[in-house]
Design a protein around this motif. Structure first.
Motif, short mmCIF file in Angstrom:
data_model
loop_
_atom_site.label_atom_id
_atom_site.label_comp_id
_atom_site.label_asym_id
_atom_site.label_seq_id
_atom_site.Cartn_x
_atom_site.Cartn_y
_atom_site.Cartn_z
N ALA A 1 0.65 -1.30 -0.08
CA ALA A 1 -0.06 0.12 0.07
C ALA A 1 0.85 1.41 -0.09
N ARG A 2 1.99 1.15 0.72
CA ARG A 2 2.77 2.18 0.62
C ARG A 2 3.47 2.74 -0.76
N GLN A 3 3.72 1.47 -1.27
CA GLN A 3 4.25 1.57 -2.89
C GLN A 3 3.30 2.36 -3.62
N ALA A 4 1.91 1.85 -3.63
CA ALA A 4 0.87 2.61 -4.18
C ALA A 4 0.83 3.69 -4.10
N GLU A 5 0.83 4.20 -2.60
CA GLU A 5 0.51 5.59 -2.33
C GLU A 5 1.73 6.53 -2.96
N ALA A 6 2.87 5.98 -2.96
CA ALA A 6 4.18 6.58 -3.54
C ALA A 6 3.90 6.78 -5.22
N GLU A 7 3.16 5.93 -5.78
CA GLU A 7 3.04 5.94 -7.28
C GLU A 7 1.70 6.90 -7.72
N GLY A 8 0.95 7.36 -6.45
CA GLY A 8 -0.02 8.54 -6.94
C GLY A 8 -1.38 7.84 -6.80
N ILE A 9 -1.48 6.54 -6.42
CA ILE A 9 -2.72 5.70 -6.57
C ILE A 9 -3.36 6.13 -5.04
N THR A 10 -4.57 6.67 -5.13
CA THR A 10 -5.48 6.77 -3.99
C THR A 10 -6.84 5.84 -3.55
N THR A 11 -7.18 5.28 -4.81
CA THR A 11 -8.12 4.14 -4.51
C THR A 11 -7.69 2.95 -5.10
N ILE A 12 -8.00 1.71 -4.32
CA ILE A 12 -7.62 0.54 -4.94
C ILE A 12 -8.93 -0.37 -4.71
N ILE A 13 -9.21 -1.12 -5.99
CA ILE A 13 -10.21 -2.10 -5.52
C ILE A 13 -9.67 -3.23 -5.56
N ALA A 14 -9.70 -4.06 -4.20
CA ALA A 14 -9.16 -5.18 -4.10
C ALA A 14 -9.96 -6.32 -4.70
N THR A 15 -9.27 -7.31 -5.38
CA THR A 15 -9.78 -8.25 -6.07
C THR A 15 -9.14 -9.37 -5.91
N PRO A 16 -9.26 -10.17 -4.76
CA PRO A 16 -8.97 -11.45 -4.49
C PRO A 16 -9.44 -12.53 -5.21
N HIS A 17 -8.93 -13.50 -5.64
CA HIS A 17 -9.64 -14.44 -6.56
C HIS A 17 -10.59 -15.42 -5.80
N HIS A 18 -11.80 -15.36 -6.65
CA HIS A 18 -12.69 -16.21 -6.20
C HIS A 18 -13.26 -17.33 -7.31
N GLN A 19 -13.63 -18.34 -6.66
CA GLN A 19 -13.76 -19.65 -7.61
C GLN A 19 -12.81 -19.80 -8.45
N HIS A 20 -11.78 -19.53 -7.90
CA HIS A 20 -10.44 -20.07 -8.48
C HIS A 20 -9.85 -21.35 -8.07
N PRO A 21 -9.26 -22.06 -8.75
CA PRO A 21 -9.13 -23.70 -8.34
C PRO A 21 -8.33 -23.74 -7.05
N SER A 22 -7.58 -22.71 -6.52
CA SER A 22 -6.88 -22.79 -5.44
C SER A 22 -7.38 -21.81 -4.43
N PHE A 23 -8.41 -20.85 -4.70
CA PHE A 23 -8.89 -19.82 -3.70
C PHE A 23 -10.47 -19.64 -3.83
N GLU A 24 -11.01 -19.44 -2.78
CA GLU A 24 -12.53 -19.13 -2.77
C GLU A 24 -12.74 -17.77 -2.49
N ASN A 25 -12.57 -17.14 -1.30
CA ASN A 25 -12.77 -15.80 -1.05
C ASN A 25 -14.36 -15.28 -1.41
N SER A 26 -15.22 -15.78 -0.63
CA SER A 26 -16.76 -15.70 -0.80
C SER A 26 -16.78 -14.02 -0.47
N GLY A 27 -18.14 -13.60 -0.98
CA GLY A 27 -18.30 -12.28 -0.90
C GLY A 27 -18.28 -11.59 0.43
N PRO A 28 -18.85 -12.25 1.39
CA PRO A 28 -18.89 -11.72 3.07
C PRO A 28 -17.51 -11.72 3.64
N SER A 29 -16.70 -12.54 3.17
CA SER A 29 -15.43 -12.68 3.62
C SER A 29 -14.63 -11.55 2.96
#
Length: 256
Positions: A26-54
């Motif tokens: 996140a500090r690197q993002a701030e240094a690059e001038g990014i102010t907003t990040i949409i976090a997009t963890p893998h969902h329904q991936h063969p190795s990762f689930e990450n349900s909406g509520p979680s």
């Protein structure tokens, strides 16, 4: 600036493993001038689930950690959704998150080496329900590389796409870079995002990516991509120039 595709949440997929690593990213993002990040963890991936509520819970906790660390980045919850046949049912159940709350945009990932046969019909059904699919990093998909007309048809029928900064800068290989440029040239992509995972091999490269975009395509394209990210964040219609077919070039896609 806004990054619409990033794996910044700690310990949920192949991004940072610890909160400390996520905060450094996140500090690197701030240094690059990014102010907003949409976090997009893998969902329904063969190795990762990450349900909406979680994901909603994890983003709330991470935003609190960012405030405590005095990092001026705000993170929104979403997912990088692996295409699957039950996607519409999972949307209705709240298991699938759009790009922002109340948004009509969904970030969708295809398998690297294939396009499922049902993809076209599923995209049609999603659009009937008011959703717009955004195809993540099409420049890294074997089918699109070998048969770019498949991507052209999807975009012509209303899908959007997002290319990756590291693809445009050449860090993923010269052929991926060239195909990325061909997609931009043919109006077959609409967003530039980092798909950042870590500080080493997969950082943001936001400033570098936009610098290359300006050098190759001019400031108008830079403005268009940045504005599209803002429009998406506010759930407005993004700019879509008329798509054009990609002209395949001999031996361009030998990297697969």
């Amino acid at each position: 600036m806004i990054d619409i595709h990033c794996h910044i949440l700690p310990g949920v997929d192949d991004g940072p493993k610890t909160l400390a690593e996520s905060l450094e990213l996140a500090r690197q993002a701030e240094a690059e001038g990014i102010t907003t990040i949409i976090a997009t963890p893998h969902h329904q991936h063969p190795s990762f689930e990450n349900s909406g509520p979680s994901v909603l819970r994890q983003v709330e906790e991470f935003n609190q950690a960012l405030q405590e660390a005095d990092i001026n980045i705000h993170v929104n919850p979403s997912q990088e959704i692996r295409l699957h046949g039950e996607m519409i049912q999972h949307i209705d159940l709240g298991d699938v998150l759009p790009m922002t709350p109340e948004s009509s945009y969904l970030l969708i990932e295809f398998p690297t080496n294939s396009i499922p046969r049902y993809a076209t019909r599923l995209f049609y059904d999603l659009q009937l329900k008011g959703y717009t699919p955004i195809i993540a990093h099409p420049e890294r998909n074997k089918v699109f590389a070998e048969r770019p007309e498949v991507l052209y048809e999807m975009v012509a029928n209303g899908a959007l796409t997002q290319v990756t900064t590291s693809s445009l800068t050449g860090h993923l290989g010269k052929n991926v870079k060239k195909f990325t440029e061909l997609l931009i040239e043919a109006n077959l992509t609409h967003f530039l995002a980092s798909d950042a995972h870590n500080l080493g091999e997969r950082p943001f490269r936001f400033q570098e990516g936009y610098s290359v975009l300006e050098d190759v395509f001019g400031m108008d394209m830079v403005y268009q991509f940045k504005e599209n990210a803002e429009l998406l964040l506010n759930n407005n219609h993004v700019h879509m120039l008329p798509p054009e077919p990609v002209k395949k070039r001999k031996k361009l896609f030998s990297f697969f």
